[in-house]
Design a protein around this motif. Structure first.
Motif, mmCIF file in Angstrom:
data_model
loop_
_atom_site.group_PDB
_atom_site.id
_atom_site.type_symbol
_atom_site.label_atom_id
_atom_site.label_comp_id
_atom_site.label_asym_id
_atom_site.label_seq_id
_atom_site.Cartn_x
_atom_site.Cartn_y
_atom_site.Cartn_z
ATOM 1 N N VAL A 291 0.845 -1.203 0.000
ATOM 2 C CA VAL A 291 0.000 0.000 0.000
ATOM 3 C C VAL A 291 0.881 1.254 0.000
ATOM 4 O O VAL A 291 0.572 2.237 -0.676
ATOM 5 C CB VAL A 291 -0.998 -0.008 1.198
ATOM 6 C CG1 VAL A 291 -1.689 1.337 1.343
ATOM 7 C CG2 VAL A 291 -2.048 -1.098 1.002
ATOM 8 N N ALA A 292 2.014 1.209 0.715
ATOM 9 C CA ALA A 292 2.935 2.363 0.730
ATOM 10 C C ALA A 292 3.507 2.614 -0.667
ATOM 11 O O ALA A 292 3.510 3.747 -1.160
ATOM 12 C CB ALA A 292 4.059 2.115 1.735
ATOM 13 N N VAL A 293 3.970 1.539 -1.336
ATOM 14 C CA VAL A 293 4.544 1.677 -2.684
ATOM 15 C C VAL A 293 3.491 2.178 -3.671
ATOM 16 O O VAL A 293 3.730 3.094 -4.461
ATOM 17 C CB VAL A 293 5.133 0.318 -3.171
ATOM 18 C CG1 VAL A 293 5.518 0.374 -4.643
ATOM 19 C CG2 VAL A 293 6.339 -0.068 -2.330
ATOM 20 N N THR A 294 2.299 1.566 -3.603
ATOM 21 C CA THR A 294 1.211 1.949 -4.520
ATOM 22 C C THR A 294 0.817 3.406 -4.319
ATOM 23 O O THR A 294 0.631 4.145 -5.284
ATOM 24 C CB THR A 294 -0.018 1.048 -4.271
ATOM 25 O OG1 THR A 294 0.388 -0.306 -4.374
ATOM 26 C CG2 THR A 294 -1.101 1.300 -5.280
ATOM 27 N N THR A 295 0.683 3.826 -3.045
ATOM 28 C CA THR A 295 0.274 5.202 -2.761
ATOM 29 C C THR A 295 1.311 6.192 -3.287
ATOM 30 O O THR A 295 0.954 7.213 -3.882
ATOM 31 C CB THR A 295 0.060 5.396 -1.242
ATOM 32 O OG1 THR A 295 -0.908 4.448 -0.816
ATOM 33 C CG2 THR A 295 -0.430 6.784 -0.915
ATOM 34 N N LEU A 296 2.592 5.883 -3.088
ATOM 35 C CA LEU A 296 3.653 6.758 -3.606
ATOM 36 C C LEU A 296 3.533 6.890 -5.121
ATOM 37 O O LEU A 296 3.583 7.990 -5.685
ATOM 38 C CB LEU A 296 5.026 6.181 -3.223
ATOM 39 C CG LEU A 296 6.238 6.943 -3.758
ATOM 40 C CD1 LEU A 296 6.323 8.327 -3.109
ATOM 41 C CD2 LEU A 296 7.533 6.179 -3.499
ATOM 42 N N PHE A 297 3.329 5.758 -5.784
ATOM 43 C CA PHE A 297 3.222 5.734 -7.251
ATOM 44 C C PHE A 297 1.989 6.521 -7.710
ATOM 45 O O PHE A 297 2.053 7.320 -8.641
ATOM 46 C CB PHE A 297 3.130 4.277 -7.703
ATOM 47 C CG PHE A 297 3.363 4.092 -9.164
ATOM 48 C CD1 PHE A 297 4.639 4.177 -9.685
ATOM 49 C CD2 PHE A 297 2.312 3.853 -10.032
ATOM 50 C CE1 PHE A 297 4.868 4.013 -11.047
ATOM 51 C CE2 PHE A 297 2.523 3.683 -11.384
ATOM 52 C CZ PHE A 297 3.806 3.763 -11.889
ATOM 53 N N TYR A 298 0.858 6.315 -7.019
ATOM 54 C CA TYR A 298 -0.381 7.019 -7.365
ATOM 55 C C TYR A 298 -0.246 8.523 -7.155
ATOM 56 O O TYR A 298 -0.723 9.320 -7.939
ATOM 57 C CB TYR A 298 -1.539 6.490 -6.520
ATOM 58 C CG TYR A 298 -2.115 5.184 -7.006
ATOM 59 C CD1 TYR A 298 -1.605 4.560 -8.153
ATOM 60 C CD2 TYR A 298 -3.168 4.574 -6.344
ATOM 61 C CE1 TYR A 298 -2.134 3.364 -8.596
ATOM 62 C CE2 TYR A 298 -3.710 3.378 -6.786
ATOM 63 C CZ TYR A 298 -3.182 2.774 -7.916
ATOM 64 O OH TYR A 298 -3.710 1.595 -8.360
ATOM 65 N N MET A 299 0.403 8.883 -6.035
ATOM 66 C CA MET A 299 0.623 10.310 -5.752
ATOM 67 C C MET A 299 1.422 10.939 -6.889
ATOM 68 O O MET A 299 1.090 12.020 -7.378
ATOM 69 C CB MET A 299 1.413 10.463 -4.438
ATOM 70 C CG MET A 299 0.587 10.200 -3.224
ATOM 71 S SD MET A 299 -0.400 11.646 -2.811
ATOM 72 C CE MET A 299 -0.827 11.269 -1.159
ATOM 73 N N LEU A 300 2.481 10.243 -7.304
ATOM 74 C CA LEU A 300 3.336 10.769 -8.375
ATOM 75 C C LEU A 300 2.546 10.927 -9.669
ATOM 76 O O LEU A 300 2.571 11.974 -10.306
ATOM 77 C CB LEU A 300 4.537 9.833 -8.607
ATOM 78 C CG LEU A 300 5.643 9.896 -7.551
ATOM 79 C CD1 LEU A 300 6.624 8.758 -7.749
ATOM 80 C CD2 LEU A 300 6.385 11.227 -7.631
ATOM 81 N N CYS A 301 1.804 9.862 -10.063
ATOM 82 C CA CYS A 301 1.045 9.907 -11.326
ATOM 83 C C CYS A 301 -0.059 10.960 -11.270
ATOM 84 O O CYS A 301 -0.205 11.776 -12.188
ATOM 85 C CB CYS A 301 0.435 8.544 -11.636
ATOM 86 S SG CYS A 301 1.657 7.368 -12.219
#
Length: 487
Positions: A291-301
């Motif tokens: 969830v941490a990795v996904t959230t970081l990626f989503y925030m960036l996109c």
């Protein structure tokens, strides 16, 4: 959605047809088998995290820039963090329900439905089944729309490039939806298509390809603009009316919820984990990492897309770059989406196919039309069992989803509606209710009240998101004639 659910054979009901468990020595009594008689599971924190990340990061990422634009620089990232927290928390509740009655020695549940059956039983199992199947049906429509948009984006960018920008290159979406539908009709006749091991690898590679290209192009666009677009409160009133802003903000909640949904396959991923330590302990760590990795990626996109386009952020990030060079890079990204969605459609449709075929066979066991297989020899492929009922029903399913996509080709509205519809029941309500039963939490205790408050709060968000998405469809239909979508 997070939708690469190709990653984990999402046989929501395949496991339930047969039970291969046999009486085995107690846990730890055998080197080759687990306590349920199946071969030793070998999954770790890292393999589970990888499964979740590849399952979550999918076509849902494409609408995040639009969602951020509706909410602005303050609410956009805050809502993403809120959803990531709720998803993480309810996933830990769900992982505690992998084993019934006791999280270390209890009976294993192999699928989400098994967990609902053993913890809640009765009518709730049926409700859960209907919600799942309706969700799978909706996802099939969403994927048809998304893939046709990407195919058209490739065609338009090449047309635009050839004409040197002189031709506006308007294209009708119907031929592309039909082409996608025909492909799915062929693939749907392959038995157990969703269990092909290479499908998960292809899906994971494709989703990371297009997500990373989208992120990279967003960064490049910000650099080219020389400034960060957007505002603290999101799309400005004037660009849209106050009412539109409200509905769009609600719809953005559904788009973000769609990007986070993976609860359906959490139990199945957990069923691959070795023990000791207990599977729920390992799964909590895996959920935290993923969830941490996904959230970081989503925030960036989401944030890079908004920074690049501001109020004009497109519903689908990759079609918003229009005809920028390098146009071939956009073509690669859009082709990756199409390849990913062709497989993902089957992964979502196959459990629904299996359920209808199993139910029909139980109701009409003497019907040759339903149960008889005709053996065919296909040159170059080998023997193939043709079942007339399977062929007609699966073809009809694909035709129906394609026709609905042609009538309502609104990617954002459909994604928002799917996110809203799947989020509360599957990510929040059932995990909370199962956890209360599993841990025997007394009614009206502080813990019970806190869990119910969380559930009711998420229900409110779901209702708002659904209302916003329906309002979006209604306003789109005012200016749109069915079967005439062109971009």
């Amino acid at each position: 959605m997070g939708d690469n659910t190709a990653t984990k054979n999402q046989q929501l009901h395949h496991h339930q047809v047969f039970d291969f468990s046999v009486d085995m020595p107690p846990q730890g009594g055998s080197k080759c088998f687990d306590d349920d008689g199946r071969l030793k599971r070998t999954g770790t924190v890292w393999t589970s995290s990888a499964h979740i990340i590849t399952a979550v990061i999918g076509s849902g990422v494409l609408s995040l820039a639009w969602a951020t634009a509706q909410l602005g620089w303050v609410a956009g990232p805050s809502v993403m963090l809120l959803f990531s927290f709720v998803t993480y928390y309810t996933s830990t509740l769900l992982s505690a329900c992998y084993r019934s009655s006791d999280s270390i020695t209890g009976k294993r549940n192999y699928t989400y439905m098994d967990a609902v059956r053993s913890n809640l039983g009765g009518a709730k199992v049926k409700i859960c089944g209907y919600v799942q199947y309706l969700n799978l049906f909706g996802v099939s429509i969403g994927y048809t729309i998304a893939s046709s948009i990407s195919m058209m984006a490739i065609k338009r960018s090449n047309c635009f490039h050839k004409s040197g920008g002189k031709n506006p290159c308007r294209i009708n979406s119907n031929p592309y939806m039909i082409a996608f539908g025909v492909t799915e009709i062929i693939f749907s006749q392959i038995p157990d298509f969703d269990q092909l091991w290479w499908l998960s690898i292809v899906a994971a590679v494709m989703s990371f390809t297009y997500s990373t290209i989208g992120l990279g192009l967003g960064i490049a666009q910000v650099a080219e603009n020389g400034k960060i677009m957007g505002s603290m409160t999101g799309i400005s009133i004037g660009t849209v009316t106050a009412t539109q802003k409200m509905w769009r903000s609600f719809q953005a909640l559904g788009d973000i919820a769609f990007a986070y949904s993976y609860s359906l396959i959490l139990i199945e991923i957990q069923d691959t984990i070795r023990s000791p330590p207990s599977e729920s302990k390992t799964m909590k760590k895996a959920t935290q990492i993923s969830v941490a990795v996904t959230t970081l990626f989503y925030m960036l996109c989401g944030c890079m897309g908004y920074a690049a386009f501001g109020d004009l952020s497109p519903g689908n990030l990759l079609t918003g770059f229009g005809f920028y060079n390098p146009y071939w890079l956009l073509d690669i990204a859009n082709a990756a989406i199409v390849i990913h969605l062709v497989g993902a459609y089957q992964v979502y449709a196959q459990p629904l196919f299996a359920f209808v075929e199993k139910t029909a066979a139980q109701k009409f066991p003497d019907s040759e039309f339903i149960t008889k297989d005709i053996k065919l020899r296909i040159p170059g492929i080998g023997p193939y069992n043709l079942n007339l009922f399977r062929m007609i029903w699966r073809t009809a399913f694909v035709v129906i989803t394609t026709v609905i996509s042609m009538i309502l080709p609104f990617f954002n509205d459909v994604v928002g509606l799917l996110g809203a519809f799947g989020f509360w029941p599957l990510t929040v309500y059932f995990p909370v209710e199962m956890y209360i039963v599993q841990k025997r939490i007394p009614k009206w205790s502080t813990r019970w009240l806190c869990l119910q408050t969380l559930s009711v709060g998420c229900l409110m968000i779901t209702i708002a998101a659904a209302a916003g998405s329906i309002a979006g469809v209604v306003s789109d239909l005012k200016v749109y004639k069915p079967f005439t979508a062109s971009y």
